[in-house]
Motif scaffolding. Sequence first.
Motif, PDB file in Angstrom:
ATOM      1  N   ALA A  90      -7.087   1.098   5.463  1.00  0.00           N
ATOM      2  CA  ALA A  90      -7.498   0.976   4.054  1.00  0.00           C
ATOM      3  C   ALA A  90      -7.869  -0.450   3.667  1.00  0.00           C
ATOM      4  O   ALA A  90      -8.768  -0.660   2.857  1.00  0.00           O
ATOM      5  CB  ALA A  90      -6.391   1.482   3.140  1.00  0.00           C
ATOM      6  N   THR A  91      -7.151  -1.428   4.235  1.00  0.00           N
ATOM      7  CA  THR A  91      -7.344  -2.813   3.800  1.00  0.00           C
ATOM      8  C   THR A  91      -8.088  -3.678   4.812  1.00  0.00           C
ATOM      9  O   THR A  91      -8.707  -4.676   4.433  1.00  0.00           O
ATOM     10  CB  THR A  91      -5.993  -3.500   3.501  1.00  0.00           C
ATOM     11  N   THR A 130      -5.960  -0.256  -7.757  1.00  0.00           N
ATOM     12  CA  THR A 130      -4.950  -1.307  -7.700  1.00  0.00           C
ATOM     13  C   THR A 130      -4.180  -1.365  -9.007  1.00  0.00           C
ATOM     14  O   THR A 130      -4.766  -1.406 -10.079  1.00  0.00           O
ATOM     15  CB  THR A 130      -5.608  -2.675  -7.405  1.00  0.00           C
ATOM     16  N   GLU A 168       0.663   5.694  -0.590  1.00  0.00           N
ATOM     17  CA  GLU A 168      -0.216   6.852  -0.586  1.00  0.00           C
ATOM     18  C   GLU A 168       0.190   7.744  -1.744  1.00  0.00           C
ATOM     19  O   GLU A 168       1.353   8.136  -1.843  1.00  0.00           O
ATOM     20  CB  GLU A 168      -0.104   7.618   0.725  1.00  0.00           C
ATOM     21  N   VAL A 211       0.852  -1.187   0.000  1.00  0.00           N
ATOM     22  CA  VAL A 211       0.000   0.000   0.000  1.00  0.00           C
ATOM     23  C   VAL A 211       0.891   1.242   0.000  1.00  0.00           C
ATOM     24  O   VAL A 211       1.810   1.367   0.805  1.00  0.00           O
ATOM     25  CB  VAL A 211      -0.958   0.016   1.208  1.00  0.00           C
ATOM     26  N   LEU A 234      -9.826  -0.209  -3.302  1.00  0.00           N
ATOM     27  CA  LEU A 234      -8.607   0.556  -3.565  1.00  0.00           C
ATOM     28  C   LEU A 234      -8.274   0.534  -5.047  1.00  0.00           C
ATOM     29  O   LEU A 234      -8.452  -0.491  -5.706  1.00  0.00           O
ATOM     30  CB  LEU A 234      -7.418  -0.049  -2.802  1.00  0.00           C
ATOM     31  N   THR A 255     -11.978  -1.377   2.122  1.00  0.00           N
ATOM     32  CA  THR A 255     -12.188  -0.222   1.255  1.00  0.00           C
ATOM     33  C   THR A 255     -11.761  -0.592  -0.161  1.00  0.00           C
ATOM     34  O   THR A 255     -10.674  -1.142  -0.335  1.00  0.00           O
ATOM     35  CB  THR A 255     -11.299   0.959   1.723  1.00  0.00           C
ATOM     36  N   GLU A 306      -3.954   9.497  -0.881  1.00  0.00           N
ATOM     37  CA  GLU A 306      -4.964   8.473  -1.156  1.00  0.00           C
ATOM     38  C   GLU A 306      -4.292   7.106  -1.214  1.00  0.00           C
ATOM     39  O   GLU A 306      -3.294   6.940  -1.924  1.00  0.00           O
ATOM     40  CB  GLU A 306      -5.663   8.745  -2.488  1.00  0.00           C
ATOM     41  N   PRO A 307      -4.803   6.099  -0.477  1.00  0.00           N
ATOM     42  CA  PRO A 307      -4.179   4.774  -0.530  1.00  0.00           C
ATOM     43  C   PRO A 307      -4.370   4.110  -1.890  1.00  0.00           C
ATOM     44  O   PRO A 307      -5.433   4.207  -2.506  1.00  0.00           O
ATOM     45  CB  PRO A 307      -4.886   3.991   0.572  1.00  0.00           C
ATOM     46  N   HIS A 320     -10.495  -6.289   0.642  1.00  0.00           N
ATOM     47  CA  HIS A 320     -10.204  -5.196   1.570  1.00  0.00           C
ATOM     48  C   HIS A 320     -11.486  -4.535   2.063  1.00  0.00           C
ATOM     49  O   HIS A 320     -12.527  -4.642   1.420  1.00  0.00           O
ATOM     50  CB  HIS A 320      -9.316  -4.153   0.874  1.00  0.00           C
TER      51      HIS A 320
END
Length: 162
Positions: free
Chosen positions: A97-98, A116, A56, A54, A114, A112, A60-61, A110
Amino acid sequence: MTASATTHPRFAAALAALGLNGIETRSFPAATRTAAQAAEAIGCKLNGIVKSLVFEADKEPVLVLMDGASRVDTERLRAELGAARVRRADATTVRAATGYAIGGVPPFGHVTPLRTLADRGLLGEEVVWGAAGTPHTVFPLSPAALIAHAGATLVDIAERPA
């Protein structure tokens, strides 16, 4: 073996939701927190491990899937994302986040959704092994299936040899 009691419940639910009920998960008494530890426990090459990292990007992740033998080139990642700033996320951000701790973050499932990205280097293996939600569990999947189920965009963001 299929998803067992040692598989993280959220990850087991993600496997089921994706129709991957027959996926084998393996549990090890010693941690498989790092790519090197996982490769040794499984008995595969380092690039047969998929790291779920992960970062940022402008706070933002973002999830990056990278083979275990490679490192992310943060400048290439920054350019790919069109971000002003990219840095590795801290443990608190990763868990928020995960829903998983560093060393056990799987490529999907996860808390959230994300953005990817998956490095193209993953496609060099027939099967890759990823974390199954804990630092002691892993699962295998073909790189193409892993990238598809993670909803990842295929990119070239590995560090290049000097």
